[in-house]
Design an enzyme around this catalytic site. Structure first.
Site, PDB file in Angstrom:
ATOM      1  CB  CYS A   1       6.306 -13.862  28.875  1.00 18.27           C
ATOM      2  SG  CYS A   1       6.561 -12.077  28.778  1.00 18.27           S
TER       3      CYS A   1
ATOM      4  CB  CYS B   1       3.705 -11.219  29.744  1.00 20.41           C
ATOM      5  SG  CYS B   1       4.843 -11.259  28.375  1.00 20.41           S
ATOM      6  CG  ASP B   2       2.093 -14.169  32.115  1.00 21.08           C
ATOM      7  OD1 ASP B   2       1.222 -13.344  31.793  1.00 21.08           O
ATOM      8  OD2 ASP B   2       2.419 -15.128  31.405  1.00 21.08           O
TER       9      ASP B   2
END
Ligand code: NAP
Length: 312
Positions: A136, A139-140
């Site tokens: 992701c 997200c990261d």
């Protein structure tokens, strides 16, 4: 014992397909519930920027999903937060869903459970999840600001997510196992214009670590047959998806396990519909998932009428 909850249409999964189906179904006056385990929005929630949803300016996946949800609930669609344990077809052709919130009953069930990411299945991948391996970008990605990033895959997800990562780092490389990308030409062009490097015809052999962090990646260049290792800080993997069909009663599926439907979105089981990413379809977009939902809601409503008239 808790009483069963009765609905006209039960939708399992609250991504764009499920929410659109809920909206159309509730608007048509059907008593509708979406059963969702987590937050509505599905995989769309993790998309940084959506620029191709017709009629809407650029917006985030979160914003678009919130609009879908508000519209569905605005028409009276209910959302139940529960885990579905099993879906059973009863003798009269209706469905009973065993959930963490008790039993739900309806003549129609719509499977909108989506798909989850596929793993690359190379040494070091599983061990390094959360330590430099991610699925992701939104997200990261921020953990890899100004770092050296590798993206694996050749589809729309790999190419599009690499552009998000390019905003965070000057050093982004996409590696693909073939010599041509599968992604839409417009996305590939935008990726190339953004200065993202590519390694074509190349497979990842292993993800190597040091001090419990990703340190490097070993590649096989298929055109020369040579293997080599290059340093990377982060590896983002986008190599497709696996349909979420564990709960689904036995119905026809394609070779990859996606559920087959007719043009009304009905599966091989009467009264059971499948929409969105879980369905056997050639082109997976938020707009096509939403269209699946609208079609299923329309024909499911007709199905209920036919059932009530004993003509199904
Ligand atoms: P996808 O289209 O199935 O592409 C998966 C990619 O991963 C392919 O290039 C495939 O290679 C590669 N791959 C699969 N298994 C692999 C393995 N074991 N090792 C190395 N490479 C592997 O999946 P996706 O990109 O996640 O897209 C899923 C769906 O969502 C698609 O329908 C896509 O159009 C849609 N989507 C659309 C947008 C958009 O319109 N903006 C954005 C994201 C996703 P091969 O090419 O060799 O098969």
């Amino acid at each position: 014992m808790a009483e069963s909850k009765n609905y006209d249409i039960i939708i399992v999964g609250g991504g764009p397909a499920g929410l659109a189906c809920g909206q159309y179904s509730a608007r048509a006056g059907r008593n509708t519930v979406i059963i969702e385990e987590m937050a509505p929005g599905g995989q769309a929630m993790i998309i940084d920027e959506i620029e191709n949803y017709p009629g809407l300016e650029k917006l985030s996946g979160y914003e678009l999903a919130s609009k879908f949800e508000q519209q569905a609930t605005g028409f009276g669609c209910q959302i139940a937060y529960a885990t579905v344990n099993s879906i059973n077809r009863l003798e009269d052709g209706s469905f009973s869903l065993d959930t963490s919130d008790g039993e739900y009953l309806s003549p129609v069930v719509v499977i909108a459970t989506g798909a989850k990411h596929r793993n690359l299945e190379v040494p070091g991948e599983k061990e390094m999840i959360g330590h430099g391996v991610s699925y992701c970008a939104t997200c990261d990605g921020p953990f890899f600001r100004k770092k050296k990033i590798l993206v694996c895959g050749g589809g729309d997800s790999a190419c599009q997510e690499s552009m998000y990562l390019r905003k965070l780092s000057d050093d982004v490389t996409v590696t693909h196992r073939r010599d041509r990308f599968r992604a839409q030409a417009s996305i590939v062009k935008a990726m190339e214009d953004a200065g993202i490097k590519t390694k074509m015809n190349t497979t990842v052999q292993s993800i190597n670590s040091e001090n419990n962090r990703v340190r490097s990646v070993t590649f096989l260049d298929k055109s020369t047959g040579k293997t080599y290792t290059e340093d990377f800080d982060g590896v983002f993997i986008f190599v497709g998806s696996i349909p979420q069909t564990q709960l689904v009663p036995d119905c026809e599926k394609d070779q990859a396990g996606f559920i087959k439907t007719d043009s009304h979105m009905m599966t091989s089981i009467p009264g059971m519909y499948a929409i969105g990413d879980v369905r056997d379809t050639a082109f997976r977009q938020i707009v096509t998932a939403a269209a699946d939902g609208a079609i299923a809601a329309h024909y499911a409503s007709e199905y209920i009428d036919a059932r009530n008239n004993n003509s199904y």
